[in-house]
Scaffold this motif. Structure first.
Motif, PDB file in Angstrom:
ATOM      1  N   MET A   1      15.896   3.179   5.643  1.00  0.00           N
ATOM      2  CA  MET A   1      16.873   3.196   6.808  1.00  0.00           C
ATOM      3  C   MET A   1      15.938   3.422   7.967  1.00  0.00           C
ATOM      4  SD  MET A   1      19.864   2.393   5.663  1.00  0.00           S
ATOM      5  CE  MET A   1      20.920   3.047   7.025  1.00  0.00           C
ATOM      6  N   TYR A   2      15.105   4.239   8.111  1.00  0.00           N
ATOM      7  CA  TYR A   2      14.593   4.858   9.430  1.00  0.00           C
ATOM      8  C   TYR A   2      13.717   3.878  10.043  1.00  0.00           C
ATOM      9  CZ  TYR A   2      13.539   8.089  12.790  1.00  0.00           C
ATOM     10  OH  TYR A   2      13.272   8.973  14.034  1.00  0.00           O
ATOM     11  N   LYS A   3      13.100   3.102   9.106  1.00  0.00           N
ATOM     12  CA  LYS A   3      11.870   2.097   9.587  1.00  0.00           C
ATOM     13  C   LYS A   3      10.966   2.938  10.271  1.00  0.00           C
ATOM     14  CE  LYS A   3      14.920  -2.020   9.642  1.00  0.00           C
ATOM     15  NZ  LYS A   3      15.038  -2.195   7.826  1.00  0.00           N
ATOM     16  N   PRO A   4      10.273   3.912   9.918  1.00  0.00           N
ATOM     17  CA  PRO A   4       9.255   4.541  10.762  1.00  0.00           C
ATOM     18  C   PRO A   4       8.144   4.021  11.323  1.00  0.00           C
ATOM     19  CG  PRO A   4       9.153   5.087   8.435  1.00  0.00           C
ATOM     20  CD  PRO A   4      10.283   4.267   8.522  1.00  0.00           C
ATOM     21  N   ARG A   5       7.388   4.308  12.414  1.00  0.00           N
ATOM     22  CA  ARG A   5       6.315   3.467  12.554  1.00  0.00           C
ATOM     23  C   ARG A   5       5.272   3.679  11.498  1.00  0.00           C
ATOM     24  NH1 ARG A   5       5.689   5.651  18.647  1.00  0.00           N
ATOM     25  NH2 ARG A   5       4.036   4.168  18.951  1.00  0.00           N
ATOM     26  N   VAL A   6       5.099   4.880  11.116  1.00  0.00           N
ATOM     27  CA  VAL A   6       4.128   5.654  10.042  1.00  0.00           C
ATOM     28  C   VAL A   6       5.085   5.883   8.773  1.00  0.00           C
ATOM     29  CG1 VAL A   6       2.123   6.644   9.597  1.00  0.00           C
ATOM     30  CG2 VAL A   6       2.314   5.810  11.806  1.00  0.00           C
ATOM     31  N   ALA A   7       4.970   5.529   7.860  1.00  0.00           N
ATOM     32  CA  ALA A   7       5.507   6.060   6.394  1.00  0.00           C
ATOM     33  C   ALA A   7       4.525   6.318   5.743  1.00  0.00           C
ATOM     34  CB  ALA A   7       6.168   4.873   5.979  1.00  0.00           C
ATOM     35  N   MET A   8       4.471   7.855   5.106  1.00  0.00           N
ATOM     36  CA  MET A   8       3.572   8.330   4.290  1.00  0.00           C
ATOM     37  C   MET A   8       4.458   8.779   2.960  1.00  0.00           C
ATOM     38  SD  MET A   8       1.382  10.896   6.513  1.00  0.00           S
ATOM     39  CE  MET A   8       2.958  11.852   7.416  1.00  0.00           C
ATOM     40  N   LEU A   9       3.957   8.184   1.758  1.00  0.00           N
ATOM     41  CA  LEU A   9       4.580   8.684   0.588  1.00  0.00           C
ATOM     42  C   LEU A   9       3.565   9.262  -0.578  1.00  0.00           C
ATOM     43  CD1 LEU A   9       5.501   5.526   1.421  1.00  0.00           C
ATOM     44  CD2 LEU A   9       7.280   6.013  -0.198  1.00  0.00           C
ATOM     45  N   ASP A  10       4.012  10.453  -0.820  1.00  0.00           N
ATOM     46  CA  ASP A  10       3.204  11.328  -1.781  1.00  0.00           C
ATOM     47  C   ASP A  10       3.408  11.107  -2.955  1.00  0.00           C
ATOM     48  OD1 ASP A  10       0.864  12.869  -2.151  1.00  0.00           O
ATOM     49  OD2 ASP A  10       1.632  14.585  -1.601  1.00  0.00           O
ATOM     50  N   GLU A  11       2.444  10.422  -3.854  1.00  0.00           N
ATOM     51  CA  GLU A  11       2.807  10.115  -5.201  1.00  0.00           C
ATOM     52  C   GLU A  11       4.260   9.494  -5.555  1.00  0.00           C
ATOM     53  OE1 GLU A  11       0.892  12.466  -8.189  1.00  0.00           O
ATOM     54  OE2 GLU A  11      -0.593  13.197  -6.742  1.00  0.00           O
ATOM     55  N   PRO A  12       4.682   8.769  -4.778  1.00  0.00           N
ATOM     56  CA  PRO A  12       5.969   8.310  -5.058  1.00  0.00           C
ATOM     57  C   PRO A  12       6.355   7.688  -6.617  1.00  0.00           C
ATOM     58  CG  PRO A  12       4.815   6.466  -4.029  1.00  0.00           C
ATOM     59  CD  PRO A  12       3.901   7.678  -3.844  1.00  0.00           C
ATOM     60  N   ASP A  13       5.349   7.415  -7.296  1.00  0.00           N
ATOM     61  CA  ASP A  13       5.483   6.925  -8.535  1.00  0.00           C
ATOM     62  C   ASP A  13       5.391   8.071  -9.702  1.00  0.00           C
ATOM     63  OD1 ASP A  13       2.812   7.384  -8.214  1.00  0.00           O
ATOM     64  OD2 ASP A  13       1.973   5.312  -8.927  1.00  0.00           O
ATOM     65  N   SER A  14       5.016   9.249  -9.243  1.00  0.00           N
ATOM     66  CA  SER A  14       5.175  10.297 -10.083  1.00  0.00           C
ATOM     67  C   SER A  14       6.328  10.317 -10.860  1.00  0.00           C
ATOM     68  CB  SER A  14       4.553  11.665  -9.787  1.00  0.00           C
ATOM     69  OG  SER A  14       5.381  11.841  -9.005  1.00  0.00           O
ATOM     70  N   GLY A  15       6.307  10.598 -12.452  1.00  0.00           N
ATOM     71  CA  GLY A  15       7.613  10.780 -13.132  1.00  0.00           C
ATOM     72  C   GLY A  15       8.475   9.451 -13.187  1.00  0.00           C
TER      73      GLY A  15
END
Ligand code: ADP
Ligand code: MG
Length: 252
Positions: free
Chosen positions: A162-176
């Protein structure tokens, strides 16, 4: 075009040195995947970029489009378009998920955070909820309140889309996540880059990167970047483990 540059970053937490000179960069449209064993400093790197007050930059710099951001408050970094999806986000039961998203978009647009959502916002939010495998009722629940692990990951990704950030950081988005969840989240991350975000993502698994198609893969160890290469390194690490991989890299 946006570019985030991490330059020889050295970071201390509570007087303890965690990052020992990390350099990397990511531009709009790119996904850089960051791997590394537990404790190698991946989360520390993200929290430092986000401006967490406990993480003290003792050397080096973080620049967004050439401008240093290390003296900005976390909220100012969000305003600049740097957003972090945490591995284990804290529930905020008193704020509805939809309210949070609308408030973030309103704030960026210079409106009052409690202004009602535009019809476009609502349409987009409902469309993404379905695509991400969430239900409309999640939007009216408290942020992460009683969400399952998979639902929390999807809700974090919803905010980023939704926000469409300039920089998106995702920390282990696949865990679990289950296999379907990994595909949904992986495709969503690829979409963020296509829509112009510069994306940093940490993972331990090749599976999600199959959907993400990272531009580069960086491997960290002991608070340093020890390897930079392409996707093939992920399968190599999965099959031989970090220890053997580092032995091989060091022997070169
Ligand atoms: N608040 C803290 N206080 C003390 N040590 C910390 C703190 N946060 C992280 N660390 C230490 O920093 C190292 C890197 O942690 P982290 O960045 O979470 O690694 P990763 O995300 O790669 O698993 C670990 O040894 C961890 O124990
Ligand atoms: Mg971590």
């Amino acid at each position: 075009m946006s570019k985030l540059e991490i330059i020889n970053l050295e970071v201390e937490v509570d007087g303890k040195r965690i990052l020992n000179g990390v350099s990397l960069s990511v531009s709009s449209g790119e996904v850089v995947a960051i791997m590394g064993p537990n404790g190698s400093g991946k989360t520390t790197l993200f929290l430092t970029i986000a401006g967490h007050p406990r993480y003290r930059v003792v050397n080096g710099d973080i620049r967004l489009d050439g401008e240093s951001i290390i003296n900005l408050y976390p909220e100012e970094r969000v305003q600049k378009g740097i957003l972090l999806a945490l591995q284990n986000p804290t529930p905020v039961p008193e704020v509805r998920l939809s309210t949070l998203i609308v408030a973030m978009l309103n704030k960026r647009a210079g409106k009052h955070i409690t202004d009602p959502p535009t019809p476009q916002m609502l349409m987009q939010m409902n469309k993404l909820v379905t695509e991400l495998g969430l239900k409309p009722e999640h939007l009216s629940r408290g942020v992460h309140a009683g969400f399952s692990g998979g639902e929390s990951k999807r809700a974090e990704v919803l905010q980023l889309l939704m926000y469409k950030p300039r920089v998106a950081m995702l920390d282990e988005p696949d865990s679990g996540l289950d296999v379907d969840g990994i595909a949904v989240i992986g495709r969503a991350i690829a979409q963020m880059a296509q829509e112009g975000s510069a994306v940093l993502v940490t993972t331990h698994h090749a599976e999600i990167l199959h959907y993400v198609r990272p531009s580069r893969v960086i491997v960290m160890s002991g608070g340093r970047v020890v390897y930079e290469g392409d996707e093939s390194v992920v399968k190599e690490i999965e099959s031989m483990g970090y220890e053997k991989f580092f032995e091989k890299v060091n022997a070169k």
